[in-house]
Enzyme design. Structure first.
Site, PDB file in Angstrom:
ATOM      1  N   GLY A  27    -101.052  47.535 102.370  1.00  0.00           N
ATOM      2  CA  GLY A  27    -101.621  48.163 103.554  1.00  0.00           C
ATOM      3  C   GLY A  27    -102.398  49.418 103.234  1.00  0.00           C
ATOM      4  N   ASN A  28    -102.654  50.217 104.293  1.00  0.00           N
ATOM      5  CA  ASN A  28    -103.529  51.386 104.185  1.00  0.00           C
ATOM      6  C   ASN A  28    -104.861  50.955 103.551  1.00  0.00           C
ATOM      7  OD1 ASN A  28    -103.993  54.491 102.666  1.00  0.00           O
ATOM      8  ND2 ASN A  28    -103.809  54.199 104.834  1.00  0.00           N
ATOM      9  N   HIS A  33    -109.884  46.671  99.408  1.00  0.00           N
ATOM     10  CA  HIS A  33    -109.112  45.542  99.954  1.00  0.00           C
ATOM     11  C   HIS A  33    -110.043  44.575 100.705  1.00  0.00           C
ATOM     12  CE1 HIS A  33    -105.827  48.697  99.867  1.00  0.00           C
ATOM     13  NE2 HIS A  33    -105.260  47.706  99.224  1.00  0.00           N
ATOM     14  N   LYS A 145    -109.015  44.340  89.972  1.00  0.00           N
ATOM     15  CA  LYS A 145    -108.903  44.680  88.549  1.00  0.00           C
ATOM     16  C   LYS A 145    -108.523  46.135  88.335  1.00  0.00           C
ATOM     17  CE  LYS A 145    -112.134  41.500  86.326  1.00  0.00           C
ATOM     18  NZ  LYS A 145    -113.318  41.476  85.448  1.00  0.00           N
ATOM     19  N   ASP A 147    -105.805  47.397  89.153  1.00  0.00           N
ATOM     20  CA  ASP A 147    -104.455  47.229  88.618  1.00  0.00           C
ATOM     21  C   ASP A 147    -104.523  46.173  87.517  1.00  0.00           C
ATOM     22  OD1 ASP A 147    -102.877  48.980  90.478  1.00  0.00           O
ATOM     23  OD2 ASP A 147    -103.851  47.676  91.929  1.00  0.00           O
ATOM     24  N   GLN A 150    -101.276  44.736  86.120  1.00  0.00           N
ATOM     25  CA  GLN A 150    -100.658  43.889  87.152  1.00  0.00           C
ATOM     26  C   GLN A 150    -101.330  42.516  87.185  1.00  0.00           C
ATOM     27  OE1 GLN A 150     -99.545  45.172  91.330  1.00  0.00           O
ATOM     28  NE2 GLN A 150    -101.518  44.287  91.818  1.00  0.00           N
ATOM     29  N   ARG A 184    -103.871  55.802  97.316  1.00  0.00           N
ATOM     30  CA  ARG A 184    -103.311  57.102  96.884  1.00  0.00           C
ATOM     31  C   ARG A 184    -104.367  58.210  96.843  1.00  0.00           C
ATOM     32  NH1 ARG A 184     -99.656  53.516  93.750  1.00  0.00           N
ATOM     33  NH2 ARG A 184     -97.570  53.955  94.558  1.00  0.00           N
TER      34      ARG A 184
END
Ligand code: PAF
Length: 281
Positions: A27-28, A33, A145, A147, A150, A184
């Site tokens: 979210g956020n 996104h 990408k 992350d 991840q 963040r």
């Protein structure tokens, strides 16, 4: 766009179509996104986004409690972006009993870089992503990408568990000044926000510097110099390093000689905010 909060409603909605592309998020939402949603839509299958702030991937002193929860605004953005279905479970729905079964990722990937700085982080990521894959059973899933570690870990997990899911990695979306978009970034003070593109600049400089390096020792020295420069600028780096793209291990002399595809990755704290970024080179 339909929004559902329970697994029963999710499964009922998913039954309407045979194939789905999943975009997992916490979210956020920001333009990064929404680019993932656009990429998922390009597969010409309906798109389901998930929003769940996953406690399992946060360390005890990390920002789980203050992580921004902006569900209503996120739902509006997803709707405008052409997302078909939003799954936004609460914690009791996602982890009905405490989640005692976990996905234990390969330490060779999960315990280095971000995994070394954030013990248990990737176990939490792998567990929630596996659970989302089981709940949604998508044919495609899209990850950013930014992350990088991840994304590699999820690709390996999908391979090793033979999950029939096509994993798509999407390039990082950046602000005009080069800062990688991240939820963040909202923690940064105006002064820190002005300083934040220094991380991307440090990656560019290191990528440039290592071009002429012939040995791992030379690379190591250049990394130490880059870390020192970032420190002098007031950052507290966890790592700033050149790795092979394929397994995130340091390149050997042979890799450097052959030009094996590499990536420079960094994580560093500016004030109270920890930022990560990377650059393929
Ligand atoms: O990248 C993220 O936002 C999260 O790590 C993910 C993949 C949604 C799992 O919680």
């Amino acid at each position: 766009m339909l929004t559902v909060h329970t697994l029963v409603d999710l499964r009922a909605a998913l039954r309407q179509q045979p194939h789905w592309a999943l975009v997992p998020t916490m979210g956020n939402l920001h333009a990064g996104h929404l680019a993932l949603i656009a990429r998922a839509r390009a597969e010409h299958v309906p798109v389901v986004a998930s929003i769940f702030v996953n406690r399992l991937q946060f360390g005890p002193h990390e920002d789980f409690d203050r992580y921004p929860r902006t569900l209503q605004r996120d739902a509006e953005l997803l709707d405008e972006a052409g997302c078909d279905l939003l799954f936004a479970p609460d914690e009791a729905e996602m982890y009905p009993q405490p989640q005692t079964f976990r996905v234990l990722p390969d330490p060779a990937i999960a315990d280095i870089l971000d995994g070394a700085a954030r013990p248990g982080h990737f176990e939490g990521v792998a567990t929630v992503v596996m659970k989302l894959f089981q709940m949604v059973q998508p044919t495609h899933a899209v990850f950013g990408k930014k992350d990088y570690q991840q994304l590699l870990l999820i690709r390996r997990m999908v391979e090793q568990f033979a999950l029939p899911i096509h994993i798509i990695g999407l390039d990082t979306v950046r602000a005009e000044d080069g800062l990688a978009l991240s939820s963040r970034n909202g923690y940064l003070t105006p002064d820190e926000r002005a300083q934040a593109p220094q991380l991307q600049a440090a990656l560019r400089a290191l990528a440039e510097d290592v071009r002429g390096a012939a040995t791992p020792e030379q690379v190591h020295l250049l990394e130490q110099q880059a870390l020192a420069r970032l420190n002098q600028l007031g950052w507290t780096p966890d790592y700033l390093t050149l790795r092979r793209r394929s397994d995130l291990q340091p390149p050997t002399a042979q890799d450097l000689h052959r030009g094996t595809p590499c990536v420079v990755l960094a994580a560093a704290r500016l004030g109270r905010t920890r930022l990560i970024d990377n650059l393929e080179c």
